[in-house]
Design an enzyme around this catalytic site. Sequence first.
Site, mmCIF file in Angstrom:
data_model
loop_
_atom_site.group_PDB
_atom_site.id
_atom_site.type_symbol
_atom_site.label_atom_id
_atom_site.label_comp_id
_atom_site.label_asym_id
_atom_site.label_seq_id
_atom_site.Cartn_x
_atom_site.Cartn_y
_atom_site.Cartn_z
ATOM 1 N N LYS A 1 0.743 -1.255 0.046
ATOM 2 C CA LYS A 1 0.092 0.066 0.007
ATOM 3 C C LYS A 1 0.906 1.348 0.205
ATOM 4 C CE LYS A 1 -4.371 -1.790 0.954
ATOM 5 N NZ LYS A 1 -5.295 -1.507 -0.344
ATOM 6 N N ASP B 1 -8.856 -0.415 -10.155
ATOM 7 C CA ASP B 1 -9.488 -1.061 -8.863
ATOM 8 C C ASP B 1 -10.843 -0.597 -8.368
ATOM 9 O OD1 ASP B 1 -10.085 -2.878 -6.880
ATOM 10 O OD2 ASP B 1 -8.393 -2.488 -5.586
ATOM 11 N N LYS C 1 -13.084 -7.921 -7.999
ATOM 12 C CA LYS C 1 -13.301 -8.582 -6.977
ATOM 13 C C LYS C 1 -14.830 -9.455 -7.322
ATOM 14 C CE LYS C 1 -11.145 -5.139 -3.737
ATOM 15 N NZ LYS C 1 -10.089 -4.726 -4.926
HETATM 16 MG MG LIG Z 1 -6.548 -2.083 -4.619
#
Ligand SMILES: [Mg+2]
Length: 330
Positions: A144, A231, A255
Site C-alpha cells: 500500500k 481497482d 473482486k
Molecule cells: Mg486496490
Amino acid sequence: MGLELALKPYRRRFVQPLHTAHGPWVWREGLLIRLRDGLGRWGYGEVAPIPWFGSETMAEALAFCRAQGGEWHGQKVPAALPATQFGLESALADLTGQSAGHEPAIPADSFANAAICGLLPAGAAVLEIAPQRLAQGHRTLKWKIGVHPIADEIAWLEQWVKTLPSEARLRLDANGGLSLAQAEHWLAACDRLNANLHLATVEYLEQPLPPDQLTAMIALGHRYQTAIALDESVATVAQLENCWQQGWRGVCVVKPAIAGSPQRLEAFCQQHQPHLVFSSVFETGVGRRAALAIAARCSPAPAPALGFGTQGWLDDDWDTLTPAELWDRL
Ligand SMILES: [Mg+2]
C-alpha cells in the site's frame, strides 16, 4: 417449485484491524446462503459486501434475502445489490454443479502461494515483512502506498527492491489517494526501477487517482512504461463495462464477490478478453471458491498472481473448513 433458501449471517474479527481509507476495519461481516432442491442437493454461496467499495450494506443484503421468505425462484436481484447477486448466483451454480462443499476450501502451501500475491503492510514495515512473504512462497507482492510522505515511500521502495530476487513482481496500491503530480512522480520512479533488468519488476501502479479521473489515468497510461491498474474504478461489472466503453484497455482488478453477476462478468470477459487480475474481499472459503472458479475461467494467459493472499488475516480457523463444515459451525 422454488429452492429452499437458508441464511446464516457471520462476523469475523481481523487479527489486526485493517487500515482502510474509511478508518479501521475490525470485523468482517457477511452472510452464507444455502440453497436446497427437491432432490436434496445443496449449494452454498456467500454475500460479502464492502459498502465503501460500492456494494450494498450487510443490512440491505440481509433484508433482501430475508424478504424471499425462505424460498428462491431465481428471480432477478436488483443491480444495487451486487454482492447478493454474486452470492445467490454462485449458490445456484454450486447446487447444479453438485459440488456440494466437500472438497477443502483453500489450498495453503508454498506451491499455491507462488500463484498468489502476498500482502504487505504500508510503510517501512515492508522491509521486515517482505522476506517472510518470500519465504512463504509468494513471488508477487502488494504494498500500500500513499500512506506516508511520498519521498519516504519512494526511498523505501528503492531500498527494498535491492533486497528482492529479480523475478519478484511488485504491485503498488494507492487506493485512489494520489494527486496527479504524485502519480507522475511514482510512475517516473517505477519506470526508473523497471529500466534496470537486474531488479524486481513493478508490475503495476494500482488506482493512482480517484475513480472520477479515468481520463487522466488513461493519459498517464500512455505517458509511462509502467502499467496502471484500475481497482476502485471497476468495483462492479457495470463499472468495468463503463470504463471499457470509455477506452480503458489496461489492467483491471476484479473482486468477483462484490462485482455482481458472475454470468455477466464471464460474458464480458469472453467478449472483450480484458486483462483482469482477480482479488479477494476477505470472504470465507465459500465465496473464495466461487471467486477462484471465475478467475480460473476468465484470467488472461499467463495468469497474473491472484490477489487472494488473505490467509491468516482473520482471527479464526475457518480457512481450514469445507463449506459444509463452516455452515454447521455457524
Ligand atoms: Mg486496490
